[in-house]
Design a protein around this motif. Structure first.
Motif, PDB file in Angstrom:
ATOM      1  N   ASP A 359       0.824  -1.212   0.000  1.00 29.99           N
ATOM      2  CA  ASP A 359       0.000   0.000   0.000  1.00 29.99           C
ATOM      3  C   ASP A 359       0.860   1.265   0.000  1.00 29.99           C
ATOM      4  O   ASP A 359       0.427   2.311  -0.503  1.00 29.99           O
ATOM      5  N   VAL A 360       2.063   1.200   0.570  1.00 25.12           N
ATOM      6  CA  VAL A 360       2.899   2.402   0.652  1.00 25.12           C
ATOM      7  C   VAL A 360       3.323   2.876  -0.728  1.00 25.12           C
ATOM      8  O   VAL A 360       3.626   4.066  -0.918  1.00 25.12           O
ATOM      9  N   LEU A 361       3.360   1.955  -1.704  1.00 25.37           N
ATOM     10  CA  LEU A 361       3.766   2.352  -3.051  1.00 25.37           C
ATOM     11  C   LEU A 361       2.715   3.235  -3.708  1.00 25.37           C
ATOM     12  O   LEU A 361       3.057   4.097  -4.522  1.00 25.37           O
ATOM     13  N   HIS A 362       1.450   3.020  -3.342  1.00 19.87           N
ATOM     14  CA  HIS A 362       0.351   3.765  -3.963  1.00 19.87           C
ATOM     15  C   HIS A 362      -0.123   4.919  -3.087  1.00 19.87           C
ATOM     16  O   HIS A 362      -0.848   5.802  -3.571  1.00 19.87           O
ATOM     17  N   ASN A 363       0.282   4.909  -1.826  1.00 13.51           N
ATOM     18  CA  ASN A 363      -0.054   6.010  -0.923  1.00 13.51           C
ATOM     19  C   ASN A 363       1.168   6.233  -0.019  1.00 13.51           C
ATOM     20  O   ASN A 363       1.303   5.618   1.043  1.00 13.51           O
ATOM     21  N   SER A 364       2.040   7.133  -0.446  1.00 14.00           N
ATOM     22  CA  SER A 364       3.311   7.320   0.263  1.00 14.00           C
ATOM     23  C   SER A 364       3.129   7.900   1.659  1.00 14.00           C
ATOM     24  O   SER A 364       4.037   7.827   2.485  1.00 14.00           O
ATOM     25  N   GLU A 365       1.939   8.466   1.952  1.00 17.29           N
ATOM     26  CA  GLU A 365       1.696   9.007   3.279  1.00 17.29           C
ATOM     27  C   GLU A 365       1.650   7.908   4.336  1.00 17.29           C
ATOM     28  O   GLU A 365       1.778   8.178   5.537  1.00 17.29           O
ATOM     29  N   LEU A 366       1.479   6.652   3.905  1.00 18.83           N
ATOM     30  CA  LEU A 366       1.474   5.539   4.858  1.00 18.83           C
ATOM     31  C   LEU A 366       2.882   5.229   5.378  1.00 18.83           C
ATOM     32  O   LEU A 366       3.033   4.603   6.422  1.00 18.83           O
ATOM     33  N   CYS A 367       3.873   5.681   4.635  1.00 15.25           N
ATOM     34  CA  CYS A 367       5.279   5.453   5.051  1.00 15.25           C
ATOM     35  C   CYS A 367       5.618   6.431   6.175  1.00 15.25           C
ATOM     36  O   CYS A 367       5.521   7.647   6.012  1.00 15.25           O
ATOM     37  N   LYS A 368       6.019   5.895   7.328  1.00 15.75           N
ATOM     38  CA  LYS A 368       6.291   6.732   8.493  1.00 15.75           C
ATOM     39  C   LYS A 368       7.462   7.676   8.255  1.00 15.75           C
ATOM     40  O   LYS A 368       7.465   8.827   8.698  1.00 15.75           O
ATOM     41  N   VAL A 369       8.491   7.191   7.553  1.00 17.70           N
ATOM     42  CA  VAL A 369       9.665   8.023   7.281  1.00 17.70           C
ATOM     43  C   VAL A 369       9.293   9.172   6.349  1.00 17.70           C
ATOM     44  O   VAL A 369       9.685  10.324   6.562  1.00 17.70           O
ATOM     45  N   LYS A 370       8.510   8.854   5.312  1.00 19.62           N
ATOM     46  CA  LYS A 370       8.106   9.902   4.371  1.00 19.62           C
ATOM     47  C   LYS A 370       7.261  10.954   5.076  1.00 19.62           C
ATOM     48  O   LYS A 370       7.368  12.152   4.825  1.00 19.62           O
ATOM     49  N   LYS A 371       6.432  10.480   5.994  1.00 18.75           N
ATOM     50  CA  LYS A 371       5.518  11.383   6.694  1.00 18.75           C
ATOM     51  C   LYS A 371       6.238  12.265   7.710  1.00 18.75           C
ATOM     52  O   LYS A 371       5.966  13.468   7.799  1.00 18.75           O
ATOM     53  N   THR A 372       7.174  11.660   8.472  1.00 21.84           N
ATOM     54  CA  THR A 372       7.851  12.409   9.552  1.00 21.84           C
ATOM     55  C   THR A 372       9.119  13.113   9.092  1.00 21.84           C
ATOM     56  O   THR A 372       9.517  14.126   9.660  1.00 21.84           O
ATOM     57  N   GLY A 373       9.795  12.546   8.099  1.00 24.10           N
ATOM     58  CA  GLY A 373      11.020  13.171   7.605  1.00 24.10           C
ATOM     59  C   GLY A 373      12.238  12.915   8.470  1.00 24.10           C
ATOM     60  O   GLY A 373      13.232  13.629   8.351  1.00 24.10           O
ATOM     61  N   HIS A 374      12.179  11.893   9.338  1.00 30.52           N
ATOM     62  CA  HIS A 374      13.371  11.557  10.129  1.00 30.52           C
ATOM     63  C   HIS A 374      13.555  10.045  10.166  1.00 30.52           C
ATOM     64  O   HIS A 374      12.634   9.270   9.865  1.00 30.52           O
ATOM     65  N   THR A 375      14.743   9.627  10.552  1.00 33.87           N
ATOM     66  CA  THR A 375      15.116   8.216  10.548  1.00 33.87           C
ATOM     67  C   THR A 375      14.321   7.452  11.616  1.00 33.87           C
ATOM     68  O   THR A 375      14.120   7.943  12.735  1.00 33.87           O
ATOM     69  N   ILE A 376      13.866   6.257  11.247  1.00 34.74           N
ATOM     70  CA  ILE A 376      13.220   5.375  12.221  1.00 34.74           C
ATOM     71  C   ILE A 376      13.975   4.053  12.241  1.00 34.74           C
ATOM     72  O   ILE A 376      14.570   3.636  11.239  1.00 34.74           O
ATOM     73  N   SER A 377      13.936   3.380  13.403  1.00 31.25           N
ATOM     74  CA  SER A 377      14.676   2.132  13.565  1.00 31.25           C
ATOM     75  C   SER A 377      13.903   1.200  14.477  1.00 31.25           C
ATOM     76  O   SER A 377      13.565   1.563  15.617  1.00 31.25           O
TER      77      SER A 377
END
Length: 627
Positions: A359-377
């Motif tokens: 789903d992240v490929l069709h709705n990039s807002e689902l990606c936490k990194v894309k949404k927040t703009g910082h590294t997640i681990s």
């Protein structure tokens, strides 16, 4: 081997604190050596000086005083025989006896010590008062001289009796007195000789002690001079070695920092590691840092020269694998305008191969990194991203690629849960992040250039390449064709009576006709061939790597297809025909642009022939002398 020995001797490999402690102890050692040398020299000189002042000089002075008194007694003896006055004779005898008593007191002082009074017996005046310590050499001299003094005392008494008896009887001296005086003077001579001999010995002792003092002083001078020179050279050597091991790297580090400030990374100025101390460790770490900076600078320079974004992503991926041993990762490119993201490296054929939900490929807002703009681990916080597939069973670290203030891409790394920090993977991820940051400006520039290039080289209405594209890539196209010894077929196409469409139906229908025409042209040619909107309703088809004479068949196919195509409009459908002019490069001319002109001339002839025609250029059509 020699360098290792020098490093060992100069303490170069020791920690700085120990190095300076040993340096201090070395300096202290040489000061102690010089101090001990001075002390020994002073002790020796003092001993010799005390010997001279306390023994040699008193002996010499006593012996000289004894010799002087013996000389006076000899003089008195010489005048005794001629003396006719009893009183005068008795006075001389008394003076001589007094001198003998003085000599005895001198000898006693040499043996026992004490004060000695040197009196001039001729006028009873005190010449000097001496204090003498008991001397071994004085005892020997006294033991040798006392028997002679006793003999002189006895001979003086005999001499006095003989002389006085002669004076009292008024008898002529029969020569007995003269004999006694002669014998007395001989004894005096022996005593004087013994005194002179002893005085000579004391002089030699004085000279010997003086030479010893001079020798010790000279030896001390040379020893201290040698110690000073040796210590100075060693200290200079140690100082230069230690300062070289410290100042050299520090100076190089300062120069490199200044070079970095000026934007230069010069590995030819790499710091030479001469020691294993803190400075050596600092130099090694700094060299490693400079190599990292140089590698990143080189990497950035290389990707700046890459032709496409795909090359940049591919090169970034190779760095992750080859430099840091990070094998499992995906680079995503985010389209903020369409709210989509796609994997660009490595090439993924199936969306199911990604590590996150599709789903992240069709709705990039689902990606936490894309949404927040910082590294997640997930190594720091498990389950931090809901889109990550838990069935993979690995730790994921996602790093955003911030472009123009927005997340323009995401790099996702997959790592084993076990030994994440023990293997240094966290450090490798950090270094990989540095390369990502270095590439962002290049990626941004190339994405912008791609956008600008697409808009500049393509016609916005039809999606075909425009005339500017032809101008920019002509040399590349021609060079390839000539190298392969092939032919380029040129078809100049122009819609017949296109102005009537705009006049009758309006420009919107005219745009539809142009779009449909471009679609027909694409369908009639190969994928490798090019269609260019040359201007208005005029199109140019470039057929690459064909054999001579094949162009006319394709042109005829285009004409027929266009003639049979019906274009839907609001009132029904319309049909349009197309006229085509053909030339071939380099068969018709060695100039590519002249070949385009030839195709245009052939198109003009097709129009003259009644339109909806295909005309092949021939030389009779060209009446101009030059292009």
């Amino acid at each position: 081997m020699i360098n290792k020995l020098i490093n060992f001797i100069t303490f170069v490999d020791l920690p700085i604190r120990k190095k300076f402690l040993l340096f201090f102890l070395g300096v202290l050692f040489w000061f102690v050596v010089m101090f001990l040398t001075s002390v020994l020299t002073n002790v020796t000189i003092n001993n010799r000086t005390d010997r001279i002042a306390g023994q040699v000089m008193p002996l010499d002075r006593i012996s000289r005083k004894i010799a002087r008194k013996l000389q006076r007694m000899s003089i008195d003896a010489a005048g005794m025989q001629a003396v006719a006055d009893i009183n005068e004779f008795n006075r001389k005898i008394d003076i001589s006896r007094t001198r003998l008593m003085d000599i005895r007191s001198f000898l006693s002082a040499l043996e026992l010590g004490g004060q000695v009074y040197d009196i001039d017996r001729d006028n009873n005046k005190l010449i000097e008062r001496l204090t003498v310590k008991p001397l071994t050499a004085g005892e020997k001299f006294s033991s040798e001289l006392l028997p002679l003094i006793d003999t002189l005392d006895m001979e003086l008494a005999g001499l006095a009796d003989s002389k006085l008896s002669g004076l009292n009887t008024t008898q002529q001296d029969s020569g007995l007195t003269a004999d006694k005086i002669h014998k007395y003077r001989q004894t005096l001579s022996s005593a004087m000789a013994l005194s002179d001999s002893f005085s000579s010995r004391t002089t030699k002792m004085f000279a010997s002690d003086l030479r010893a003092i001079q020798g010790v002083a000279t030896l001390s001078f040379y020893i201290q001079g040698g110690v000073l020179v040796t210590a100075s050279l060693l200290l200079l050597f140690f100082t230069l070695s230690i300062s070289r091991s410290i100042a050299g790297p520090v100076k190089s580090i300062i120069q490199q920092i200044r070079s970095l400030g000026e934007g230069e990374v010069d590995l030819s100025k790499k710091i030479t590691v001469r020691s294993k101390d803190e400075i050596g460790a600092l130099s090694e770490d700094f060299n490693h840092l400079m190599e990292e900076i140089h590698d990143m600078a080189t990497f950035k320079k290389v990707i700046e020269e890459d032709d496409s974004l795909e090359d940049v992503y591919s090169r970034l991926g190779r760095v992750f694998k080859e430099n840091f041993g990070l094998d499992k990762f995906i680079i995503y490119e985010v389209s903020n305008s369409r709210n989509k993201m796609k994997p660009v490296y490595p090439v993924i054929l199936d969306e199911k191969e990604i590590f996150c939900s599709e789903d992240v490929l069709h709705n990039s807002e689902l990606c936490k990194v894309k949404k927040t703009g910082h590294t997640i681990s997930s190594a720091t916080y498990p389950g931090i991203c809901k889109q990550f597939r838990p069935d993979i069973g690995k730790v994921h670290i996602c790093i955003p690629m911030i472009i123009s203030g927005k997340t323009g891409g995401v790099v996702q790394f997959l790592l084993d849960k076990e030994n994440f920090r023990a293997d240094g993977k966290d450090k490798r991820i950090f270094r990989a992040g540095q390369y990502i940051k270095e590439s962002l400006s290049v990626i941004e520039a190339k994405r912008l250039m791609n956008t600008l290039r697409e808009s500049a080289l393509k016609d916005s209405l039809t999606g075909l390449y425009n005339r500017r594209f032809l101008q920019e890539y002509t040399e590349t196209l021609i060079a390839g064709v000539l190298r392969r010894e092939k032919t380029v077929g040129l078809i100049m196409c122009d819609l017949d009576f296109f102005k009537q469409v705009n006049d009758l139906y309006g420009h919107s229908i005219g745009d539809m006709v142009l779009k449909e025409t471009s679609s027909v042209l694409r369908k009639c040619i190969r994928t490798a061939d090019l269609v260019i909107r040359f201007g208005g309703e005029e199109f140019l088809v470039l057929m690459l790597d064909i054999n001579e004479g094949e162009t006319i068949n394709v042109a005829e196919k285009i004409r027929e297809t266009m003639e049979n195509t019906r274009i839907k409009v609001s009132d029904g459908t319309i049909k349009k025909t197309i006229s085509l002019g053909i030339s071939e490069f380099p068969a018709d001319t060695e100039s590519f642009w002249q070949a385009i002109k030839f195709a245009d001339v052939a198109l003009y002839k097709a129009k003259e022939a009644g339109r909806n025609k295909v005309v092949r250029f021939n030389k009779e059509m060209w009446t101009e002398n030059q292009f």
